[in-house]
Design a protein around this motif. Structure first.
Motif, short mmCIF file in Angstrom:
data_model
loop_
_atom_site.label_atom_id
_atom_site.label_comp_id
_atom_site.label_asym_id
_atom_site.label_seq_id
_atom_site.Cartn_x
_atom_site.Cartn_y
_atom_site.Cartn_z
N VAL A 1 0.86 -1.19 0.00
CA VAL A 1 0.00 0.00 0.00
C VAL A 1 0.89 1.24 0.00
N SER A 2 0.78 2.04 -1.05
CA SER A 2 1.72 3.16 -1.22
C SER A 2 1.06 4.52 -1.16
N ASP A 3 -0.26 4.57 -1.36
CA ASP A 3 -0.93 5.87 -1.45
C ASP A 3 -2.10 5.92 -0.47
N PRO A 4 -1.98 6.66 0.64
CA PRO A 4 -3.07 6.71 1.62
C PRO A 4 -4.36 7.27 1.04
N ASP A 5 -4.27 8.05 -0.04
CA ASP A 5 -5.49 8.60 -0.63
C ASP A 5 -6.42 7.48 -1.12
N VAL A 6 -5.86 6.39 -1.58
CA VAL A 6 -6.68 5.28 -2.08
C VAL A 6 -6.41 4.01 -1.27
N ALA A 7 -5.98 4.17 -0.03
CA ALA A 7 -5.68 3.01 0.81
C ALA A 7 -6.91 2.14 1.02
N CYS A 8 -8.10 2.75 1.09
CA CYS A 8 -9.30 1.95 1.29
C CYS A 8 -9.54 1.01 0.12
N ILE A 9 -9.18 1.44 -1.10
CA ILE A 9 -9.29 0.57 -2.27
C ILE A 9 -8.26 -0.55 -2.19
N GLU A 10 -7.02 -0.17 -1.92
CA GLU A 10 -5.94 -1.15 -1.93
C GLU A 10 -6.06 -2.17 -0.80
N ILE A 11 -6.37 -1.69 0.41
CA ILE A 11 -6.50 -2.62 1.54
C ILE A 11 -7.76 -3.47 1.38
N GLY A 12 -8.84 -2.85 0.93
CA GLY A 12 -10.06 -3.62 0.68
C GLY A 12 -9.83 -4.71 -0.36
N TYR A 13 -9.04 -4.38 -1.38
CA TYR A 13 -8.72 -5.35 -2.41
C TYR A 13 -7.88 -6.50 -1.85
#
Length: 762
Positions: free
Chosen positions: A142-154
C-alpha cells in the motif's frame, strides 16, 4: 479500477489469495484432527474455534506493531518468511495434532478449562503467523493513503476469496480424495508457492523518495463537508470494529445452525456454507473500496452498513419462515426438509439441481447480502483511519485484532451461552437489539437527521417481526404439524408425529422412530442375546432410546451407559412420555440401570479406563458430519481395548469399507448380514443357546413378538466372518474418513502409497 496504478498490488493478488486458501484448509484439517481426541461436542469445538481466532488476533496486533518499524521491502520479506514458516509447520502439524495428542489426550482434555488453554497454546504459533500476514503485506504494497481503502479492501478481499475457495475445496475435493493428511500437504504446497510469489514481488516494491511518510491529503484534506482520514479517534474505530466482530460471528453462528439443519447435517455443510460466507465478504471488500474512496462521511457509512447487515439478515430469515411454501423458490426446499435422509450426491441432473438449491440458492437468500455489506464496511473503515503510508499496516493489524477478539468473544458467548439459554430465534433477536448501538452512535455523531438514526425504527420493526422458535423450526422441518422441538447449544432435536408414532430428527436428519420394536430394537438386543452375561453395556448414541431400551431385556444387565452429544433428546423423550402412551418408552426412562452421559462417545472411551461387556454404536448413516470418527479402524481398535475378557462389540456395517474396517480391528468376528459382532477372544456360533434365550417368555414379554421373530431369523443365519472372500476394499481411517465424504475408490497403487504415507494409514 484501482486508481493508484499500484503494480505491486496486482502482483500480490494471486499469492495472497493462495495464502487465504491454505489457512482455511489448515483450519478445517486441524480442527478435524483435534476432534478425534477432544470430541465433537459443542464446547470442545467452540473452544477450538475461539482459540484459533485468538491466535489470529494476537498475530494481527503483533504484526501491526512490527510493520510500523519496517521498510516496504523488509515487510515483503517478512511476509514471505511467514508463509514459509507456516508451510514448514504444516509439514509436522499432523504428527503434532494427531499422533502426539493421541498419546496425551487423557491428560490434555481432562477438564474444559484445560482444554481451552491447550487449544490456545497449540494454535498460537501457526495462527499468529497467519494473523501477521495482512499487516505486513499492507505495509509492503500500500503506497498511497489517498486510495488506501481501495488497496487494503482489495487485499483483504482476495485473501478472503482464497479462504472461501479453500473452505470449499477441503471437504469436496481434498479430504474426499487425499484424506486429511493429504489435504494438509496441499496447504503446505500453497504456502511454499506463496513464499516464492512474495519474493518475486520485490521488483514491484519501491521505497518512497520523499524522505517522509506520505500522508493522505489530495482527496480529503481541507475539503469542506468531507471527513478526512484520522478525524475520528482511532480508539472509537477499534471499539466499533470489535462490536462489529462480535455481532458478525453471532450472526454467522445463527446462519450456520439454520443451514446445518436445512442441509441435514452432512460432512459437506460446514465448508460449503462457510465458503459462501467468505466469498460474500470478499466481494464486498473489493467493491467497497471504490465506494469508500468517494464517501464524504466514512463513520456514517460504516454505521449504516452495520445496521443494514441486521436489517437484511432479519428480513431474509423472516421471509424464509413466513413466505408460503408454495412459492417457487421455497417449494423444493420445503419438500426436501420433509425427507428423512439427505439427497444422494452425484452427477445426475437431479442431484446437481438439489445441491445447487441447497448449497448455493439457500445461502444466497439467507446471508449473501449481509456478508457483502460486511465486506463493504471493512473498506469504509480503512477510508476512515488510513492517513499515512508507514502506519497503514499497524492500523490494519490493530483493527483486525479488535475485530477478531470480538469474534472470539462472540463465538463463546453466542455459541455456548446464547444458544443454550435462548435458542436460535431469540438469540438472533438479542443480536439485532445489540446492533442498535450503531444507530445510537450515529445519533451521537450526526443527530436526528442522520441515516443510522432514521434506520432505527425499521430495525426495531424487523426485530419484532422475527419468527419464534416454533415457526422457524417448523419451516425447516418441512412445515410438518405437531412438531415438538428442543434446542440448546448442543443441537436441534425434533419429534414429528406420523400415522403410527413419532420420528426423531436430530439437526434436520432422521435418526429413529417411536414406538419401539423395529430394527433399532433388533440391533440393540442382538449383542445382549449373544453375550453369556452382559452386565455392563455402553452405547454410543441415544436416538429414540430404542437401542438402549432393547439391550436391557436381560435381567443380569446391571448398567447401560449411553453417551450422547445432544442433551435435548432425553428432554423430548421425557416430554413425549408424559403426553403420549408409549409403555416401553416409560419403562426405559424409569429404568434405574440407564445412565445418560452428555459427551462424545469416542472421547469418553478414550479418556476413561472403564471396560464393558458390550459396546455398540447406534446406527449412523454414512456421510453424516463426523461419522468418520466412529467408522474408522482406529475407533474400532479403541473399543476393543475397552472390552472385558469375553466382551463383544456390535456394529451396523452399511458399506463394504465399514465392514472391512471393523474386521481389521477384531481378530474374531461373527457375521449377521449387515451387522457384525467382534471380540478379542474366540467367538462360537451357538444358535441353539441363542434361540433358547430369544424364545424365553421373559424375552417375548419385554421385546414383543415382532422383535423376537427378527432376532430368531438373524441368529439362525449367523456365521463366522469369511475373511478369504473379502474384496479387500480401502479402509476408513481417522485421517481418511472415506465413507463420510462418499469418496470414490482409489486404484493407482503409487498414488495410494503416497497418500497412505501422508495419512499414516496402515
Amino acid at each position: 479500477m484501482i486508481r493508484s496504478g499500484n503494480k505491486a498490488l496486482w502482483a500480490a493478488s494471486l499469492p495472497f489469495c493462495l495464502s487465504g486458501a491454505s489457512a482455511l484448509i489448515y483450519q478445517v484439517c486441524w480442527q478435524r484432527m483435534l476432534t478425534l481426541h477432544s470430541g465433537v461436542g459443542v464446547y470442545s469445538v467452540a473452544l477450538m474455534v475461539a482459540a484459533f481466532m485468538a491466535g489470529l488476533g494476537s498475530g494481527s496486533y503483533v504484526g501491526g506493531l512490527l510493520s510500523k518499524q519496517m521498510t516496504r521491502r523488509r515487510a515483503l520479506t517478512a511476509f514471505a518468511l511467514l508463509e514459509l514458516t507456516i508451510g514448514l509447520f504444516g509439514m509436522v502439524s499432523a504428527r503434532l495434532y494427531y499422533d502426539l495428542f493421541s498419546t496425551y489426550a487423557p491428560v490434555v482434555y481432562g477438564t474444559l478449562w484445560l482444554t481451552g488453554f491447550v487449544d490456545f497454546a497449540i494454535f498460537l504459533f501457526p495462527t499468529a503467523l497467519m494473523g501477521m500476514s495482512l499487516p505486513f503485506l499492507v505495509r509492503a504494497v500500500v503506497s498511497d493513503p489517498d486510495v488506501a481503502c481501495i488497496e487494503i479492501g482489495y487485499l483483504y478481499g482476495v485473501n478472503t476469496l482464497g479462504a472461501g475457495i479453500g473452505s470449499a475445496l477441503a471437504p469436496w475435493v481434498l479430504i474426499r480424495t487425499l484424506g486429511v493428511g493429504g489435504a494438509v500437504w496441499a496447504g503446505v504446497v500453497l504456502n511454499l508457492l506463496v513464499a516464492l510469489g512474495a519474493m518475486a514481488l520485490a521488483p514491484f516494491v519501491y521505497e518512497s523518495t520523499t524522505g517522509r511518510p506520505k500522508a493522505a491529503r489530495t482527496l480529503f484534506r481541507d475539503v469542506p463537508g468531507i471527513e478526512a482520514p484520522g478525524r475520528r479517534p482511532f480508539t472509537m474505530w477499534v471499539m466499533l470494529y470489535a462490536l462489529s466482530g462480535f455481532c458478525a460471528i453471532g450472526l454467522e453462528i445463527v446462519w450456520f445452525r439454520l443451514m446445518d439443519v436445512a442441509g441435514k447435517s452432512t460432512a459437506f455443510n460446514y465448508g460449503t456454507f462457510l465458503s459462501v460466507f467468505l466469498c460474500g465478504l470478499a466481494a464486498g471488500s473489493i467493491v467497497g473500496g471504490h465506494l469508500a474512496v468517494r464517501m464524504k462521511r466514512p463513520l456514517m457509512g460504516f454505521l449504516v452498513c452495520q445496521m443494514l447487515v441486521g436489517i437484511f439478515a432479519a428480513a431474509a430469515i423472516t421471509a424464509v419462515t413466513f413466505v408460503p411454501s408454495s412459492f417457487p423458490v421455497l417449494q423444493p426446499l420445503v419438500e426436501y426438509w420433509r425427507l428423512l435422509d439427505p439427497f444422494a450426491l452425484g452427477l445426475t441432473r437431479e442431484a446437481l439441481i438439489n445441491m445447487f438449491r441447497l448449497y448455493v440458492v439457500l445461502p444466497l437468500i439467507l446471508y449473501a447480502v449481509p456478508t457483502v455489506i460486511m465486506g463493504v464496511s471493512f473498506a469504509i473503515l480503512q477510508r476512515g483511519v488510513q492517513d499515512d503510508q508507514v502506519s497503514s499496516g499497524w492500523k490494519v493489524g490493530v483493527l483486525q485484532a479488535a475485530n477478531i477478539t470480538g469474534c472470539a468473544a462472540g463465538s463463546l458467548v453466542v455459541g455456548l451461552i446464547g444458544l443454550e439459554l435462548l435458542g436460535t430465534a431469540e438469540m438472533l433477536r438479542v443480536l439485532l437489539s445489540l446492533m442498535l448501538v450503531f444507530g445510537i452512535v450515529g445519533f451521537w455523531a450526526y443527530g436526528f437527521r442522520a441515516v443510522p438514526t432514521a434506520l432505527a425504527p425499521i430495525f426495531v420493526t424487523f426485530i419484532l417481526l422475527l419468527p419464534g422458535q416454533g415457526s422457524l423450526w417448523t419451516r425447516l422441518h418441512g412445515d410438518q404439524p405437531g412438531l415438538m422441538i428442543s434446542e440448546d447449544a448442543t443441537g436441534v432435536v425434533a419429534l414429528i408425529p406420523k400415522r403410527d408414532g413419532h420420528d426423531v430428527f436430530v439437526d434436520g436428519r432422521w435418526h429413529s422412530s417411536l414406538p419401539f420394536g423395529g430394527s433399532h430394537s433388533e440391533f440393540g438386543a442382538l449383542p445382549a442375546l449373544l453375550h453369556p452375561s452382559p452386565r455392563e453395556v455402553a452405547i454410543i448414541g441415544l436416538g429414540s432410546g430404542d437401542t438402549a431400551w432393547s439391550v436391557g431385556f436381560r435381567k443380569d444387565t446391571q448398567s447401560v451407559t449411553v453417551f450422547e452429544l445432544r442433551s435435548g433428546e432425553m428432554k423430548l423423550l421425557q416430554r413425549l412420555a408424559r403426553e403420549h402412551s408409549y409403555p416401553s418408552l416409560l419403562s426405559f426412562i424409569g429404568d434405574p440401570r440407564v445412565e445418560l452421559v452428555i459427551e462424545d462417545g469416542r472421547k469418553a472411551l478414550n479418556l476413561g479406563n472403564k471396560t464393558y461387556d458390550v459396546i455398540q454404536a447406534d446406527p449412523l448413516v454414512p456421510m453424516s458430519a463426523y461419522c468418520g470418527n466412529i467408522y474408522s479402524v482406529e475407533f474400532f481398535r479403541l473399543c476393543a481395548t475397552r472390552l472385558k475378557p469375553g466382551g463383544i462389540m456390535c456394529q451396523w456395517v452399511p458399506t463394504p469399507r465399514i465392514r472391512a474396517s471393523f474386521a481389521a480391528a477384531f481378530p474374531h468376528v461373527l457375521d449377521f448380514r449387515n451387522i457384525l459382532v467382534g471380540s478379542r477372544d474366540p467367538l462360537q456360533v451357538d444358535s441353539a443357546a441363542w434361540l433358547s434365550r430369544v424364545n424365553s417368555p421373559e424375552t417375548r414379554a419385554y421385546l414383543g413378538e415382532a422383535v423376537v421373530s427378527m432376532l430368531a431369523g438373524r441368529v439362525t443365519d449367523c456365521k463366522a466372518l469369511d475373511r478369504s472372500k473379502s474384496s479387500n476394499p480401502e479402509l476408513n481411517h481417522d485421517l481418511c474418513p472415506l465413507d463420510e465424504f462418499a469418496s470414490p475408490p482409489r486404484q493407482a497403487s503409487m498414488w495410494k502409497t503416497l497418500l497412505n504415507t501422508a495419512n499414516r494409514v496402515e
